[in-house]
Design an enzyme around this catalytic site. Structure first.
Site, PDB file in Angstrom:
ATOM      1  N   ASP A 124      -0.171   5.290  13.610  1.00 40.68           N
ATOM      2  CA  ASP A 124      -0.787   6.131  12.945  1.00 40.68           C
ATOM      3  C   ASP A 124       0.385   7.206  12.510  1.00 40.68           C
ATOM      4  OD1 ASP A 124      -2.323   7.934  11.231  1.00 40.68           O
ATOM      5  OD2 ASP A 124      -2.604   9.294  12.959  1.00 40.68           O
ATOM      6  N   THR A 143      -1.444   4.526   7.664  1.00 42.62           N
ATOM      7  CA  THR A 143      -1.662   5.803   7.344  1.00 42.62           C
ATOM      8  C   THR A 143      -2.656   6.211   6.239  1.00 42.62           C
ATOM      9  OG1 THR A 143      -0.724   8.342   6.959  1.00 42.62           O
ATOM     10  CG2 THR A 143       0.384   6.441   6.275  1.00 42.62           C
TER      11      THR A 143
END
Length: 1312
Positions: free
Chosen positions: A642, A941
């Site tokens: 992430d 993301t």
């Protein structure tokens, strides 16, 4: 004229003699005039307006008395009004005799004594049928607003709320929409608001763990072997010899699983026990003082001890008295009384109203009802104090259509109250987006008093995992009872307003605004958006387990083949036992080939690795939540990370600004502050100017400063760009008290804007105040230097990639009305991405180059420009823009076209800003080390494309000079093949793809896309939903069959973490959801390098060596058994029985073999210095078919030499042979452990020496198996020494030769 009233259809009367006008509407009989006279008080007007808000049917008493309230009848008394009526008791008797003694209370809220009702019940008229005084449903609607006299209330008309709560609740249907009564008990049972990352329940633990254990071949194999000992013909030795090891293995494994799951539950309980403030709504009057005693009515007085005969005028006098009492007590009682109470997160229920403040995690999916700050609370309390004589039920309710999200919307009603119903939330834990989201309370609920929340009913759709979609309604009903109604049927007085995602805050988001947010819970627990986007926990099995499972199948096949061969050599026609019985007995004898102790040793080893990880001072705070897969840390080939909170801190900082001819960064910002001070502050000794700053004016620099023309031009440019950045934004300053000091903080949807406004403050131009109409700027000295009126705002959109503002500068500070627009300069400021701003600003020769330079540094760039507008130009634009905003079709395109034509044309280029998203500590070297270790890194993301690109560059995820191929907004599959062909031709590029395009690829070209993407060094996917992240992880696993590691810190990463082979969670600032669901929890991203490169390496190498040595230990004793069986003419008789067999696998070899978990081939510094060593681990060379068969060959050689020479040098069968053979076997294993150790540890030496001494000390107790007299002779000693030398020397020599010819990589590194 008032709006026409819709009259309900007439209903049949309750009795034949009832009057039809009991159900008539007020306006039907006595319409009001539109004009008012001075005699009419504001008090009565307000009350009548509020009566019109609900418009229920009015009781006949109110209809008859309404004429008295009109101005023309104001002088008339109740007695006169009664005398003008007919003398008969037709209507009055029907009304007053309608209620009998069934009604125990005088008022609907039970605030009076039942004795007062006696004179009004009409007992003098004889028996009559009981009937209601007017429509029951309408009375139920009014019952909680009006304090009705006793003859208007009935026991059956209003049902107490307590009875509603005691009703049996229906089960929730997740596929249906739901209606929620705010602040009340629900008629439907919804799931509890519990976070659970546990893998098992108390009922599923035993069957699930047993299934998982026996799904492995060798566990099932040993179960069958243990069960075979229940058959007398197959029994060899003690039954416990075979059952006890299996039971021990299951006990260890299940105990470890239970411990891990208990730890998960304990951590879940911490989150579930987080306390929140809930508003508890009690019945009105529950917290009031007891009612004062009341005097008797006129009709209740006695003459000479006798009741007076009832007459109409007297009854009307009673009505007058009751109305006066009701008004003196407050005619309009609140629907409830609210009080605050703490409640744990797990105890929250649908319908509860939460009181949330800044920094709090939203525990469930909620609908925002009301937002206010401390200032508005104070203003509200003052307003309420001035209006205590008649507290309004509804403060003010806007039309639901007002206050839409248009650019020019003016919510005056909200502003008049001092609160706009706005709050900001952070959603990075939900969707990964760093921008703050603006959330609004519905105008309908924002202006409702808190006590009236119980009259609200919220309707929403079925639970859904789409975080960006929601459609619902909120309804303001006439009473709490109506809001709680199952059918949700509303009368004409009810108001409703639509709800969208702008009115929601989903679970795992964070309240970012100051002040208080009141919200009602709509979805809880497993029905929240975050929970629905999260895959259920699953039991993970390491790759090493599968590899060992495959090897044990080979061993089992060898066992079966060996058994059949031995029986065949003797012949299948035997007289004693059938051939199949002999085969089964041989299978039992050779069961040590598939060692049950292998699972015990591996599980103990895993526990040791987990202990090492959690006690490592280099990884403080590390937690191992799944202790079954530490070896997989050394086999990772794909890392999916992430961005927000994992690679970055989500803290923006202004790092660089370029004004065309010069660039400022770091220490050079002091020079910018100097220019700002000169431009916005008067020279020393000069008088304070009477007028404010304009962009076209500036203070003259003092002569002492001097400077060339170029310097003055630079100063002017710096002043203009700083002023533009201080005005062109959507930031609102707020003042909070922290540690006794007043601290200014900022709220905005974008952290970039906050960073820029903080930077302007640091250089001397502070945003002091902002509202919807204007902004005020101050210098460092606190003097107001500029004040502007906001004329238009054009917010940032992902399509436009820019935001602008039109402001009018004021020449003098004002506190009152804004002067005429032509008195100040009007300017249009705009900032945005270089891709769109380059065509908007005037021609220049430096923009593209400087933007590229900042982008290479990983900075997020914004281009700033401005344009001055004359009063006429703005008026022309404003009128056309207003007309375009009213268009039915093509509204947005038309409005944008006008902005482009009138404003976005030849803007003056002021400068370029560079904002850095601060990276986590040591992210750059960590990513470089992992890349050198052969790990392909993907960044997934939910953030924007531009943000993802900047972070990929700044973190060195993308190497300098590496080409970034961007695929975004791909909607048609026709052009997909072109992108695939380009990526195929350029395999060293980085792919940047958004979620929309990724969905198209995965839907129509899944195999083609993944086959190309896994070959690329880096892939960056942005705008990804939590489900997409998990799908990508699963797809890589399925296609490559490689180990995938996912790391994240937010709730939106949980699905990805659980889908990975190894999930790593970072303990984030805002939440621990990801770390709770992960297999390994760490505090910083750079800890991942040590976790993989060091602990992963050691865990895999140690387990591989341990597994093969345990196999060798079991195989060598099986070879000895084979040699013995051949010598005794293929009879299935045991060589080592009972204790010898158990002792060999436990106390005589267990500790030295287990001490191999302390071995290490290289030290930590070398592992970090040469990350290429990690690449070899992914190839699985430490445990492969080649190494396995090498160990099989060694076992066959050593077993043959030990047993063969023992039989040759002593006897074929007897205690002497067993003594020599068993002693050599034990010593051989102890020495083989020493041969295999690379780095000695004190515990290794202690275990080997201690086991040897233990064996020597136990020999006197083995008289039942050994010839103890023979052991004390020299012949025993030389035989053991000779056989041991023949067994070990060739093996050790072969190892040295192989290492000299082809040394392993770690040996090469150690030699440098």
């Amino acid at each position: 004229m008032p709006s026409p009233i819709k009259y309900p259809p007439a209903e049949p009367p309750d009795s034949p003699d009832s009057d039809s006008d009991l159900d008539l509407d007020l306006h039907e009989l006595d319409p009001q005039t539109t004009s008012s006279t001075p005699l009419q008080s504001s008090h009565s007007r307000t009350r009548e307006q509020q009566d019109q808000t609900s418009q229920p049917r009015i009781a006949l008493r109110s209809i008859r008395m309404s004429g008295l309230r009109r101005p023309t009848n104001r002088a008339r008394g109740y007695g006169e009004l009664g005398q003008n009526r007919d003398d008969g008791l037709d209507d009055a008797a029907a009304l007053l005799a309608g209620d009998d003694d069934r009604n125990p209370t005088r008022y609907s809220d039970g605030s009076a004594n039942a004795d007062d009702d006696a004179p009004l019940l009409g007992e003098d008229h004889g028996p009559s049928k009981p009937r209601r005084s007017f429509n029951t449903e309408r009375l139920a609607g009014l019952g909680y607003k009006l304090r009705l006299p006793s003859f208007m209330s009935s026991k059956s008309s209003i049902r107490p709320i307590q009875d509603e709560e005691n009703d049996g609740q229906e089960e929730d249907d997740p596929s249906a929409s739901r209606g929620v009564a705010v602040g009340s008990a629900q008629s439907t049972r919804f799931p509890p608001n519990i976070i659970s990352n546990a893998k098992y329940t108390p009922w599923s633990f035993l069957p699930v763990t047993l299934y998982n254990e026996f799904s492995f071949f060798f566990n099932m194999y040993f179960l069958l072997v243990a069960l075979s000992q229940a058959i007398p013909a197959l029994r060899i030795g003690y039954l416990s010899t075979y059952v006890a090891p299996l039971a021990f293995v299951l006990l260890i494994t299940m105990g470890k699983e239970a411990y891990d799951d208990i730890e998960r539950r304990r951590r879940d309980n911490e989150a579930n026990s987080e306390e929140y403030t809930v508003l508890q709504f009690d019945e009105p009057g529950a917290d009031r003082q007891p009612p004062r005693s009341r005097r008797k009515l006129k009709s209740a007085t006695k003459i000479n001890g006798q009741k007076r005969p009832m007459s109409v005028p007297d009854r009307l006098s009673d009505i007058q008295e009751e109305e006066e009492r009701a008004e003196s007590d407050g005619l309009y009682a609140p629907a409830s009384s609210a009080r605050e109470m703490p409640r744990k997160s797990k105890d929250l229920k649908v319908g509860d109203v939460l009181k949330l403040s800044k920094g709090q995690r939203v525990p469930a999916d909620v609908i925002i009802l009301k937002c206010h700050t401390a200032e508005t609370e104070g203003a509200k309390s003052q307003t309420e104090e001035t209006a205590t004589s008649e507290p309004p039920i509804i403060d003010h309710v806007n039309d639901p259509g007002e206050g839409s999200s248009g650019t020019k919307s003016d919510n005056r009603s909200a502003d008049s109250r001092g609160s706009s119903g706005e709050t900001f939330i952070r959603t990075d834990q939900l969707d990964g987006e760093t921008d703050w989201k603006l959330r609004l309370a519905s105008p309908l609920t924002q202006n409702v008093a808190i006590e009236e929340f119980v009259r609200l009913r919220v309707t929403g759709g079925k639970p859904d995992k789409k975080v960006n979609e929601f459609a619902g309604t909120v309804e303001l009903t006439s009473s709490r009872h109506t809001a709680m109604s199952h059918q949700g049927e509303l009368d004409e007085s009810s108001k409703s307003a639509p709800l969208s995602t702008d009115n929601t805050a989903w679970a795992s988001t964070i309240i970012a605004s100051h002040g208080t947010t009141l919200a009602v819970i709509l979805y809880t627990g497993p029905q929240t958006r975050s929970a629905l986007s999260t895959a259920p926990s699953r039991s993970k099995v390491g790759l090493l387990e599968y590899e060992i499972n495959s090897l044990t199948k080979i061993l089992c096949f060898l066992t079966l083949a060996l058994s059949i061969i031995l029986v065949a050599l003797e012949g299948f026609n035997t007289e004693e036992n059938p051939w199949y019985v002999k085969i089964m007995r041989f299978l039992v004898l050779f069961s040590t080939i598939v060692p049950i102790s292998l699972r015990v040793n591996l599980d103990l080893g895993k526990s040791a690795y987990s202990w090492f990880i959690q006690r490592d001072p280099g990884i403080p705070g590390a937690v191992v939540r799944t202790s079954t897969i530490p070896e997989d840390l050394g086999r990772i080939e794909y890392l999916l990370s992430d961005k927000t909170g994992t690679l970055t801190q989500n803290e923006m900082e202004m790092r660089k600004i370029h004004v065309g001819t010069v660039s400022y960064a770091n220490d050079a910002m002091d020079e910018v502050a100097s220019y700002v001070r000169q431009a916005f502050s008067p020279p020393p000794g000069a008088a304070k100017p009477a007028s404010l700053m304009m962009p076209s004016t500036a203070f003259a620099a003092p002569s002492s400063v001097g400077g060339t023309r170029t310097r003055r031009e630079i100063g002017s440019r710096v002043r203009d760009v700083v002023l533009a950045l201080a005005l062109c934004h959507n930031v609102t300053p707020t003042i909070d008290e922290e540690g006794g000091k007043m601290v200014t903080s900022y709220q905005a949807s974008s952290p970039d804007e906050i960073a820029i406004v903080k930077w302007t403050e640091s250089v001397g131009l502070r945003l002091a105040n902002r509202d919807r109409k204007g902004m005020t700027l101050e210098s460092k000295s606190g003097d107001i230097v500029a004040q502007v009126k906001i004329l238009d705002i054009f917010p940032f959109t992902s399509e436009g990639k820019r935001m602008g503002v039109v402001v009018q500068f004021l020449s003098h500070p004002i506190q009152g009305p804004v002067p005429d627009p032509n008195e100040g300069e009007i300017w249009f400021y705009q900032k945005g991405a270089d891709t769109v701003m380059s065509s908007i600003v005037a021609a220049n020769d430096w923009l593209d180059e400087e933007v590229a330079n900042m982008a290479r540094e990983g900075l997020r760039t914004l281009v700033v420009g401005r344009k001055r507008l004359s009063y006429e130009q703005y008026q022309e634009f404003s009128s056309q823009y207003q007309s375009a905003s009213l268009a039915i079709s093509g509204r947005d395109a038309g409005m944008q076209q006008l902005v482009s034509q009138h404003l976005e044309l030849d803007l003056e280029l002021l400068g370029v800003t560079g904002v850095e998203d601060k990276l986590q500590r040591d992210v750059k070297p960590s990513l470089e080390l992992l890349r050198n270790a052969g790990i392909k890194i993907w960044m997934l993301t939910g953030d924007k494309v531009e943000t993802a690109r900047c972070v990929a560059v700044s973190s060195k995820l993308v190497a300098r000079g590496q080409y970034i191929y961007t695929v975004a907004k791909l909607r048609k599959k026709d052009s997909v093949q072109e992108h695939l062909d380009f990526l195929r031709s350029k395999p060293d590029s980085c792919l940047l793809i958004d979620g929309e395009s990724l969905t198209l690829f995965l839907t129509h070209f899944k195999i083609e896309f993944i086959s190309i993407a896994v070959q690329l060094p880096t892939v960056v996917a942005c705008r990804c939903s939590p489900t997409q992240k998990a799908d990508v992880a699963k797809l890589i696993k399925e296609y490559t069959k490689k180990r995938v590691c996912c790391i994240g810190d937010g709730g939106n990463d949980v699905s990805m973490i659980q889908a990975a082979d190894v999930g790593v969670g970072i303990v984030g600032k805002e939440g621990r959801q990801a770390s709770l669901a992960a297999d390994f929890s760490i505090e910083q991203f750079f800890h991942l390098t040590k976790l993989l490169v060091w602990h992963g390496r050691n865990s895999y190498k140690r387990s591989a060596k341990l597994a093969q040595f345990v196999i060798h230990r079991g195989l060598i004793i099986a070879v000895c058994q084979t040699m013995y069986s051949i010598a005794i003419k293929f009879e299935p008789e045991g060589l080592y029985k009972d204790w010898l067999l158990v002792g060999y696998a436990t106390i005589y070899t267990a500790m030295p073999v287990l001490s191999l978990v302390l071995d290490k081939d290289v030290d930590e510094n070398l592992a970090n210095l040469y990350p290429e060593l990690y690449k070899e681990l992914t190839e699985g060379r430490s445990l492969s078919y080649r190494t396995f068969f090498v160990w099989v060959f060694v076992s066959i050689y050593q077993g043959s030499m030990i047993q063969g020479l023992s039989q040759v040098l002593t006897e074929v069968d007897g205690p002497k042979m067993v003594a020599v053979s068993y002693t050599v076997l034990v010593l051989n294993e102890l020495l083989m452990v020493g041969v295999e150790i690379t780095t000695w540890h004190p515990i290794m030496i202690i275990s080997i020496v201690g086991t040897f001494l233990l064996f020597i000390g136990s020999i006197p107790f083995l008289g039942g198996y050994f010839d103890l007299a023979f052991i004390l002779t020299l012949g025993f000693l030389w035989r053991v020494t000779a056989i041991l030398a023949v067994s070990l020397v060739p093996t050790y020599a072969g190892k040295l030769i192989r290492r000299a010819i082809k040394p392993p990589s770690y040996r090469k590194v150690q030699g440098t």
